[in-house]
Write a protein that holds these residues in place. Structure first.
Motif, PDB file in Angstrom:
ATOM      1  N   ALA A 103       0.071 -10.698   4.779  1.00 39.01           N
ATOM      2  CA  ALA A 103       0.133 -11.332   3.465  1.00 39.01           C
ATOM      3  C   ALA A 103       0.455 -12.812   3.589  1.00 39.01           C
ATOM      4  N   GLU A 104       1.337 -13.158   4.499  1.00 33.61           N
ATOM      5  CA  GLU A 104       1.702 -14.565   4.681  1.00 33.61           C
ATOM      6  C   GLU A 104       0.544 -15.385   5.245  1.00 33.61           C
ATOM      7  N   ASN A 105      -0.173 -14.816   6.205  1.00 35.94           N
ATOM      8  CA  ASN A 105      -1.316 -15.533   6.800  1.00 35.94           C
ATOM      9  C   ASN A 105      -2.357 -15.885   5.747  1.00 35.94           C
ATOM     10  N   SER A 147      -3.684  -4.311  12.684  1.00 30.35           N
ATOM     11  CA  SER A 147      -5.024  -4.886  12.720  1.00 30.35           C
ATOM     12  C   SER A 147      -5.147  -6.040  11.728  1.00 30.35           C
ATOM     13  N   LEU A 148      -4.561  -5.877  10.559  1.00 31.33           N
ATOM     14  CA  LEU A 148      -4.680  -6.896   9.519  1.00 31.33           C
ATOM     15  C   LEU A 148      -3.912  -8.167   9.859  1.00 31.33           C
ATOM     16  N   GLU A 149      -2.777  -8.021  10.544  1.00 35.21           N
ATOM     17  CA  GLU A 149      -1.966  -9.209  10.800  1.00 35.21           C
ATOM     18  C   GLU A 149      -2.646 -10.183  11.768  1.00 35.21           C
ATOM     19  N   VAL A 150      -3.635  -9.718  12.531  1.00 35.12           N
ATOM     20  CA  VAL A 150      -4.338 -10.615  13.455  1.00 35.12           C
ATOM     21  C   VAL A 150      -5.678 -11.063  12.882  1.00 35.12           C
ATOM     22  N   LEU A 151      -5.936 -10.748  11.627  1.00 35.46           N
ATOM     23  CA  LEU A 151      -7.164 -11.178  10.974  1.00 35.46           C
ATOM     24  C   LEU A 151      -7.034 -12.669  10.652  1.00 35.46           C
ATOM     25  N   SER A 152      -7.831 -13.474  11.279  1.00 39.53           N
ATOM     26  CA  SER A 152      -7.666 -14.929  11.170  1.00 39.53           C
ATOM     27  C   SER A 152      -8.014 -15.430   9.781  1.00 39.53           C
ATOM     28  N   ALA A 153      -7.160 -16.298   9.255  1.00 38.94           N
ATOM     29  CA  ALA A 153      -7.350 -16.884   7.928  1.00 38.94           C
ATOM     30  C   ALA A 153      -7.752 -18.347   8.058  1.00 38.94           C
ATOM     31  N   LEU A 156     -14.997 -10.285   2.684  1.00 40.06           N
ATOM     32  CA  LEU A 156     -14.661 -10.087   1.278  1.00 40.06           C
ATOM     33  C   LEU A 156     -13.516 -11.008   0.845  1.00 40.06           C
ATOM     34  N   LEU A 157     -12.553 -11.215   1.731  1.00 42.98           N
ATOM     35  CA  LEU A 157     -11.466 -12.139   1.429  1.00 42.98           C
ATOM     36  C   LEU A 157     -11.987 -13.563   1.264  1.00 42.98           C
ATOM     37  N   LEU A 158     -12.873 -13.959   2.148  1.00 45.69           N
ATOM     38  CA  LEU A 158     -13.410 -15.328   2.084  1.00 45.69           C
ATOM     39  C   LEU A 158     -14.258 -15.538   0.835  1.00 45.69           C
TER      40      LEU A 158
END
Length: 550
Positions: A215-217, A318-324, A187-189
């Motif tokens: 948020a930063e990633n 969990s969210l902080e390791v979600l690759s951007a 959904l982010l992509l």
């Protein structure tokens, strides 16, 4: 003690004399803070839950004591704050006769989605006290945090039994399932205008730091839900502002225009959603991802495109390791959101000799970054909401104690509790109507060695109600005018220092003196009644309303 309780707040009552005797027997292990009204005591316990993440503890007597304390229970429920209220009750052999001060507490506090408590139980067998207490602490902390009520019949409290407390209860972490996280990334992509709203109960410094890394990633604009303004650092370049009462119109428009809203922790209640208008209920126009610790809360008001049941610590980690990806299409969108926030910090000219934005700037300049800032309910709170910048939990401590249920009288006892529990600078902003709801707790502060700095805005009215009257009934003012005491003198009578100012230039030296003083301080600020809101005046509201009717 087994649950890590160091302080309990309450007003003594004959229905739980045996408990008071127990506090005497454990002097030095649990400190009982004797308060002056049960509402103030319950607010202090609620503030304790906000500050520590573990249940705040309050003891009150039956009937009037419990009903007085109910305002703190309701606050804990709507604010998702862990709390345990112990209520002394009538003896078992007089129950159900409408005995002296008898109340059916299961009905009164009624656990339900519309009630005041997550659970209400009566302990009839003293041998089961450890079981009930451990369950109360577990219930208060797990899922959506909230209050639990334990009822204590006075004859049960005098039973002589052998027993030992159960081990310390820790909250259970609920983790996002991998499939949901993959869907969230998709959904982010697919998004071009994402927006994150954070808040609610259950946050820790560690989870707030993980949220910031997420948020930063992904370079996401972040807004904090109503009266959870310390969830995300207000100085961070990704911060977009507070999503609550008096929302920046540009921020409101941005949320409405977003194509993906990720709500992490808040209930998305009426205040955060501007009366359910930022997001249409039950089906928002935006794609909605709702992350909450309680499965019962998900899809209760809003039908989410993706609902994730997870505690804040687990969700943020969990969210902080979600690759951007290496590049994101919404960089300008995010930057503009922060610019809008900073532009909203620029005040407009208002009448009178008191410049409230300048006073808030003085507070920002001199209060320690770890100060605990508290407020109750009233138009006065909007000055802090709009102009004060909270450093946020990511800096290591909780700094905002404010009630999302709009309970008047919360700020003064919450500030006193913060002082007693943490030793940090405790600052309270209050109004003339708000202060007199629980101003008597200054006596509690003085008795127990606490101190707070209180700025009291005196405009001679219930400002929020008057604001609504000027908008809806501009020529019919009724019930909102106040005849006030001399607040500075009243504070001195309690043992606080009390001063009154009438000009902005007088504020800074009084604040600096309060910060170094060994006792609490109340600074009464005489505010022009016309200065009713950060976005206008009474006359402007009146003229606008009359113009519509004409």
């Amino acid at each position: 003690m087994a649950q890590g309780v160091t302080h309990a707040f309450g007003v003594p009552g004959e229905s739980y004399l045996a408990v008071l005797d127990g506090f005497h027997a454990h002097t030095g292990q649990i400190r009982f803070i004797t308060c002056r009204q049960e509402g103030g005591a319950a607010f202090m316990a609620e503030a304790q839950g906000k500050l520590t993440g573990r249940p705040g503890v309050c003891f009150v007597t039956r009937g009037p004591g419990a009903t007085n304390a109910s305002i703190g229970v309701h606050t804990a429920f709507q604010d998702s704050t862990p709390m345990v209220l112990f209520v002394g009750d009538v003896a078992s052999d007089t129950r159900d006769r409408e005995a002296f001060q008898e109340v059916d507490f299961c009905t009164f506090f009624g656990p339900s989605t519309k009630g005041m408590a997550k659970r209400v139980e009566r302990i009839d067998d003293a041998r089961r006290i450890p079981e009930y207490v451990a369950r109360a602490f577990a219930t208060a902390m797990n899922g959506r945090p909230g209050p639990v009520v334990l009822v204590l019949p006075e004859d049960m409290l005098t039973q002589a039994v052998e027993g030992a407390p159960l081990p310390r209860v820790e909250p259970v972490e609920a983790w996002s399932d991998p499939g949901s996280l993959r869907r969230l990334r998709e959904l982010l992509l697919q998004s071009e205008r994402p927006f994150v709203i954070t808040g609610g109960g259950g946050w820790t410094p560690q989870s707030a730091q993980a949220l910031q890394r997420f948020a930063e990633n992904w370079q996401l604009p972040v807004g904090n839900a109503f009266r959870f303004q310390d969830t995300f650092d207000n100085f961070h370049p990704l911060y977009a502002g507070d999503v609550g009462i008096g929302i920046n119109p540009k921020l409101a428009a941005r949320i409405k225009a977003s194509d993906l809203v990720i709500a992490i922790g808040p209930r998305l209640g009426e205040m955060t959603t501007s009366g359910y208008t930022l997001l249409d209920a039950p089906r928002p126009k935006q794609t909605l991802v709702h992350i909450h610790a309680s499965a019962e809360e998900l899809n209760r008001v809003y039908q989410a495109d993706l609902a994730i049941c997870a505690t804040m610590n687990a969700a943020a980690r969990s969210l902080e390791v979600l690759s951007a990806p290496s590049s994101l299409p919404w960089a300008d969108w995010t930057a503009a959101a922060h610019v809008d926030y900073e532009c909203n910090l620029v005040p407009q000219a208002l009448p009178g000799d008191i410049d409230m934005p300048a006073i808030v700037a003085t507070l920002q300049k001199h209060l320690p970054t770890d100060a605990a800032l508290t407020n109750g309910a009233g138009n006065f709170a909007s000055w802090m909401h709009r102009f004060y910048r909270y450093h946020g939990l990511a800096k290591g401590v909780k700094t905002q104690l404010a009630c999302t249920n709009g309970a008047m009288g919360y700020g003064v006892p919450a500030g006193i509790a913060a002082s007693l529990l943490t030793g940090r600078t405790a600052f309270t902003i209050t109004g003339d109507g708000d202060f007199l709801m629980n101003g008597q707790e200054l006596a509690t502060a003085v008795q127990h060695g606490g101190k707070s700095i209180i700025v009291l805005l005196n405009n001679g009215m219930y400002g929020t109600i008057r604001m609504h009257q000027e908008r809806e009934y501009p020529t019919h003012v009724s019930g909102s005018a106040l005849q006030n005491p001399e607040f500075a003198a009243l504070a001195r009578a309690y043992g606080y220092a009390g001063v009154r100012i009438t000009r902005t230039a007088e504020f800074e030296p009084e604040l600096l003196a309060a910060l170094t003083r060994g006792q609490g301080t109340l600074i009464e600020v005489m505010l022009n009644p016309e200065v009713i809101t950060t976005r206008g005046t009474l006359s402007a509201l009146r003229e606008a309303s009359l113009g519509k009717s004409g």
